[in-house]
Write a protein that holds these residues in place. Structure first.
Motif, PDB file in Angstrom:
ATOM      1  N   PRO A   1      -7.805  -4.912  -0.141  1.00  0.00           N
ATOM      2  CA  PRO A   1      -7.516  -3.587  -0.701  1.00  0.00           C
ATOM      3  C   PRO A   1      -6.542  -2.810   0.185  1.00  0.00           C
ATOM      4  O   PRO A   1      -6.481  -3.037   1.403  1.00  0.00           O
ATOM      5  CB  PRO A   1      -8.879  -2.886  -0.715  1.00  0.00           C
ATOM      6  N   ASP A   2      -5.799  -1.905  -0.425  1.00  0.00           N
ATOM      7  CA  ASP A   2      -4.843  -1.068   0.312  1.00  0.00           C
ATOM      8  C   ASP A   2      -5.513  -0.373   1.493  1.00  0.00           C
ATOM      9  O   ASP A   2      -4.953  -0.293   2.581  1.00  0.00           O
ATOM     10  CB  ASP A   2      -4.226  -0.006  -0.599  1.00  0.00           C
ATOM     11  N   ALA A   3      -6.720   0.140   1.273  1.00  0.00           N
ATOM     12  CA  ALA A   3      -7.420   0.869   2.340  1.00  0.00           C
ATOM     13  C   ALA A   3      -7.694  -0.036   3.536  1.00  0.00           C
ATOM     14  O   ALA A   3      -7.607   0.401   4.686  1.00  0.00           O
ATOM     15  CB  ALA A   3      -8.725   1.456   1.808  1.00  0.00           C
ATOM     16  N   SER A   4      -8.009  -1.303   3.289  1.00  0.00           N
ATOM     17  CA  SER A   4      -8.245  -2.241   4.397  1.00  0.00           C
ATOM     18  C   SER A   4      -6.986  -2.432   5.219  1.00  0.00           C
ATOM     19  O   SER A   4      -7.025  -2.449   6.452  1.00  0.00           O
ATOM     20  CB  SER A   4      -8.717  -3.598   3.868  1.00  0.00           C
ATOM     21  N   VAL A   5      -5.857  -2.577   4.544  1.00  0.00           N
ATOM     22  CA  VAL A   5      -4.585  -2.781   5.240  1.00  0.00           C
ATOM     23  C   VAL A   5      -4.244  -1.550   6.077  1.00  0.00           C
ATOM     24  O   VAL A   5      -3.910  -1.653   7.262  1.00  0.00           O
ATOM     25  CB  VAL A   5      -3.465  -3.113   4.237  1.00  0.00           C
ATOM     26  N   LYS A   6      -4.354  -0.384   5.479  1.00  0.00           N
ATOM     27  CA  LYS A   6      -4.048   0.857   6.198  1.00  0.00           C
ATOM     28  C   LYS A   6      -4.997   1.058   7.382  1.00  0.00           C
ATOM     29  O   LYS A   6      -4.571   1.446   8.470  1.00  0.00           O
ATOM     30  CB  LYS A   6      -4.131   2.049   5.245  1.00  0.00           C
ATOM     31  N   ASN A   7      -6.279   0.791   7.171  1.00  0.00           N
ATOM     32  CA  ASN A   7      -7.250   0.942   8.257  1.00  0.00           C
ATOM     33  C   ASN A   7      -6.981  -0.048   9.387  1.00  0.00           C
ATOM     34  O   ASN A   7      -7.170   0.278  10.560  1.00  0.00           O
ATOM     35  CB  ASN A   7      -8.675   0.771   7.731  1.00  0.00           C
ATOM     36  N   CYS A   8      -6.526  -1.255   9.042  1.00  0.00           N
ATOM     37  CA  CYS A   8      -6.200  -2.249  10.070  1.00  0.00           C
ATOM     38  C   CYS A   8      -5.015  -1.801  10.915  1.00  0.00           C
ATOM     39  O   CYS A   8      -5.033  -1.953  12.141  1.00  0.00           O
ATOM     40  CB  CYS A   8      -5.904  -3.604   9.434  1.00  0.00           C
ATOM     41  N   VAL A   9      -4.004  -1.257  10.281  1.00  0.00           N
ATOM     42  CA  VAL A   9      -2.837  -0.789  11.040  1.00  0.00           C
ATOM     43  C   VAL A   9      -3.259   0.330  11.993  1.00  0.00           C
ATOM     44  O   VAL A   9      -2.898   0.330  13.173  1.00  0.00           O
ATOM     45  CB  VAL A   9      -1.701  -0.341  10.107  1.00  0.00           C
ATOM     46  N   ALA A  10      -4.058   1.263  11.497  1.00  0.00           N
ATOM     47  CA  ALA A  10      -4.514   2.376  12.336  1.00  0.00           C
ATOM     48  C   ALA A  10      -5.394   1.865  13.490  1.00  0.00           C
ATOM     49  O   ALA A  10      -5.237   2.282  14.638  1.00  0.00           O
ATOM     50  CB  ALA A  10      -5.283   3.398  11.503  1.00  0.00           C
ATOM     51  N   ALA A  11      -6.304   0.954  13.185  1.00  0.00           N
ATOM     52  CA  ALA A  11      -7.190   0.422  14.227  1.00  0.00           C
ATOM     53  C   ALA A  11      -6.409  -0.398  15.249  1.00  0.00           C
ATOM     54  O   ALA A  11      -6.682  -0.323  16.449  1.00  0.00           O
ATOM     55  CB  ALA A  11      -8.286  -0.433  13.594  1.00  0.00           C
ATOM     56  N   ALA A  12      -5.440  -1.186  14.784  1.00  0.00           N
ATOM     57  CA  ALA A  12      -4.635  -1.988  15.701  1.00  0.00           C
ATOM     58  C   ALA A  12      -3.841  -1.088  16.645  1.00  0.00           C
ATOM     59  O   ALA A  12      -3.752  -1.355  17.841  1.00  0.00           O
ATOM     60  CB  ALA A  12      -3.706  -2.911  14.931  1.00  0.00           C
ATOM     61  N   ALA A  13      -3.286  -0.018  16.114  1.00  0.00           N
ATOM     62  CA  ALA A  13      -2.531   0.917  16.959  1.00  0.00           C
ATOM     63  C   ALA A  13      -3.443   1.497  18.042  1.00  0.00           C
ATOM     64  O   ALA A  13      -3.068   1.579  19.211  1.00  0.00           O
ATOM     65  CB  ALA A  13      -1.932   2.025  16.112  1.00  0.00           C
ATOM     66  N   ARG A  14      -4.644   1.861  17.647  1.00  0.00           N
ATOM     67  CA  ARG A  14      -5.601   2.457  18.582  1.00  0.00           C
ATOM     68  C   ARG A  14      -6.107   1.416  19.588  1.00  0.00           C
ATOM     69  O   ARG A  14      -6.079   1.642  20.794  1.00  0.00           O
ATOM     70  CB  ARG A  14      -6.760   3.040  17.768  1.00  0.00           C
ATOM     71  N   GLU A  15      -6.555   0.272  19.104  1.00  0.00           N
ATOM     72  CA  GLU A  15      -7.158  -0.753  19.968  1.00  0.00           C
ATOM     73  C   GLU A  15      -6.144  -1.441  20.875  1.00  0.00           C
ATOM     74  O   GLU A  15      -6.456  -1.768  22.014  1.00  0.00           O
ATOM     75  CB  GLU A  15      -7.857  -1.818  19.111  1.00  0.00           C
TER      76      GLU A  15
ATOM     77  N   THR B   1     -11.795  -6.760   7.945  1.00  0.00           N
ATOM     78  CA  THR B   1     -12.482  -5.604   7.365  1.00  0.00           C
ATOM     79  C   THR B   1     -13.575  -6.090   6.422  1.00  0.00           C
ATOM     80  O   THR B   1     -13.536  -7.228   5.948  1.00  0.00           O
ATOM     81  CB  THR B   1     -11.523  -4.695   6.566  1.00  0.00           C
ATOM     82  N   ASP B   2     -14.522  -5.206   6.143  1.00  0.00           N
ATOM     83  CA  ASP B   2     -15.565  -5.549   5.182  1.00  0.00           C
ATOM     84  C   ASP B   2     -15.165  -5.073   3.781  1.00  0.00           C
ATOM     85  O   ASP B   2     -14.056  -4.577   3.584  1.00  0.00           O
ATOM     86  CB  ASP B   2     -16.918  -4.985   5.620  1.00  0.00           C
ATOM     87  N   GLU B   3     -16.083  -5.223   2.832  1.00  0.00           N
ATOM     88  CA  GLU B   3     -15.794  -4.871   1.439  1.00  0.00           C
ATOM     89  C   GLU B   3     -15.556  -3.375   1.243  1.00  0.00           C
ATOM     90  O   GLU B   3     -15.016  -2.952   0.235  1.00  0.00           O
ATOM     91  CB  GLU B   3     -16.903  -5.358   0.504  1.00  0.00           C
ATOM     92  N   ASN B   4     -15.955  -2.547   2.214  1.00  0.00           N
ATOM     93  CA  ASN B   4     -15.742  -1.104   2.141  1.00  0.00           C
ATOM     94  C   ASN B   4     -14.516  -0.667   2.933  1.00  0.00           C
ATOM     95  O   ASN B   4     -14.330   0.520   3.181  1.00  0.00           O
ATOM     96  CB  ASN B   4     -16.979  -0.365   2.653  1.00  0.00           C
ATOM     97  N   SER B   5     -13.707  -1.623   3.373  1.00  0.00           N
ATOM     98  CA  SER B   5     -12.475  -1.388   4.142  1.00  0.00           C
ATOM     99  C   SER B   5     -12.733  -0.902   5.563  1.00  0.00           C
ATOM    100  O   SER B   5     -11.822  -0.429   6.226  1.00  0.00           O
ATOM    101  CB  SER B   5     -11.530  -0.430   3.409  1.00  0.00           C
ATOM    102  N   ALA B   6     -13.970  -1.040   6.044  1.00  0.00           N
ATOM    103  CA  ALA B   6     -14.273  -0.693   7.434  1.00  0.00           C
ATOM    104  C   ALA B   6     -13.790  -1.829   8.328  1.00  0.00           C
ATOM    105  O   ALA B   6     -14.050  -3.001   8.052  1.00  0.00           O
ATOM    106  CB  ALA B   6     -15.769  -0.476   7.622  1.00  0.00           C
ATOM    107  N   VAL B   7     -13.096  -1.485   9.393  1.00  0.00           N
ATOM    108  CA  VAL B   7     -12.564  -2.492  10.307  1.00  0.00           C
ATOM    109  C   VAL B   7     -13.709  -3.081  11.130  1.00  0.00           C
ATOM    110  O   VAL B   7     -14.486  -2.362  11.756  1.00  0.00           O
ATOM    111  CB  VAL B   7     -11.481  -1.879  11.222  1.00  0.00           C
ATOM    112  N   LEU B   8     -13.790  -4.413  11.121  1.00  0.00           N
ATOM    113  CA  LEU B   8     -14.809  -5.117  11.903  1.00  0.00           C
ATOM    114  C   LEU B   8     -14.280  -5.504  13.280  1.00  0.00           C
ATOM    115  O   LEU B   8     -15.051  -5.606  14.225  1.00  0.00           O
ATOM    116  CB  LEU B   8     -15.258  -6.374  11.146  1.00  0.00           C
ATOM    117  N   GLY B   9     -12.960  -5.714  13.383  1.00  0.00           N
ATOM    118  CA  GLY B   9     -12.393  -6.072  14.668  1.00  0.00           C
ATOM    119  C   GLY B   9     -10.899  -6.297  14.586  1.00  0.00           C
ATOM    120  O   GLY B   9     -10.359  -6.602  13.535  1.00  0.00           O
ATOM    121  N   VAL B  10     -10.236  -6.117  15.731  1.00  0.00           N
ATOM    122  CA  VAL B  10      -8.800  -6.357  15.883  1.00  0.00           C
ATOM    123  C   VAL B  10      -8.608  -7.098  17.202  1.00  0.00           C
ATOM    124  O   VAL B  10      -9.087  -6.628  18.235  1.00  0.00           O
ATOM    125  CB  VAL B  10      -7.983  -5.050  15.932  1.00  0.00           C
ATOM    126  N   VAL B  11      -7.938  -8.235  17.160  1.00  0.00           N
ATOM    127  CA  VAL B  11      -7.675  -8.996  18.383  1.00  0.00           C
ATOM    128  C   VAL B  11      -6.285  -9.632  18.306  1.00  0.00           C
ATOM    129  O   VAL B  11      -5.770  -9.904  17.220  1.00  0.00           O
ATOM    130  CB  VAL B  11      -8.723 -10.113  18.619  1.00  0.00           C
TER     131      VAL B  11
END
Length: 100
Positions: free
Chosen positions: A33-47, A85-95
């Motif tokens: 989902p779009d939200a997963s992609v956007k959340n991943c970019v934000a989490a990757a920038a932070r992490e 990410t999970d089915e709710n677009s919550a980021v589970l991890g970035v590595v």
């Protein structure tokens, strides 16, 4: 309607569809989902402590129901990273991926 006017109408419709597709802001990647992609970019920038603008979405997949894997390219060197990410677009991890 003449054949010439029909052809013009058909080309106008095709051009309109092409413009709409190109101007879409959708980031849908590999079924994620779009939200997963956007959340991943934000989490990757932070992490990974890089600016969000230095992260490019490379590809994605759905290895199992409800979990999405999004591959990212980070920084000017395009270092590979993966985000899940999970089915709710919550980021589970970035590595970062290990170099091959």
């Amino acid at each position: 309607m003449t054949m010439r006017s029909f052809n013009r109408l058909a080309w106008a419709v095709v051009a309109g569809v092409a413009v709409t597709a190109c101007s879409s802001t959708s980031l849908r990647v590999g079924g994620a989902p779009d939200a997963s992609v956007k959340n991943c970019v934000a989490a990757a920038a932070r992490e990974l402590r890089v600016p969000p603008g230095s992260i490019a979405v490379d590809s994605g997949s759905t290895p199992r129901d409800g979990v999405y894997t999004i591959n990212l390219k980070v920084g000017p060197q395009g270092r590979s990273a993966v985000c899940t990410t999970d089915e709710n677009s919550a980021v589970l991890g970035v590595v970062y991926k290990r170099p091959e």
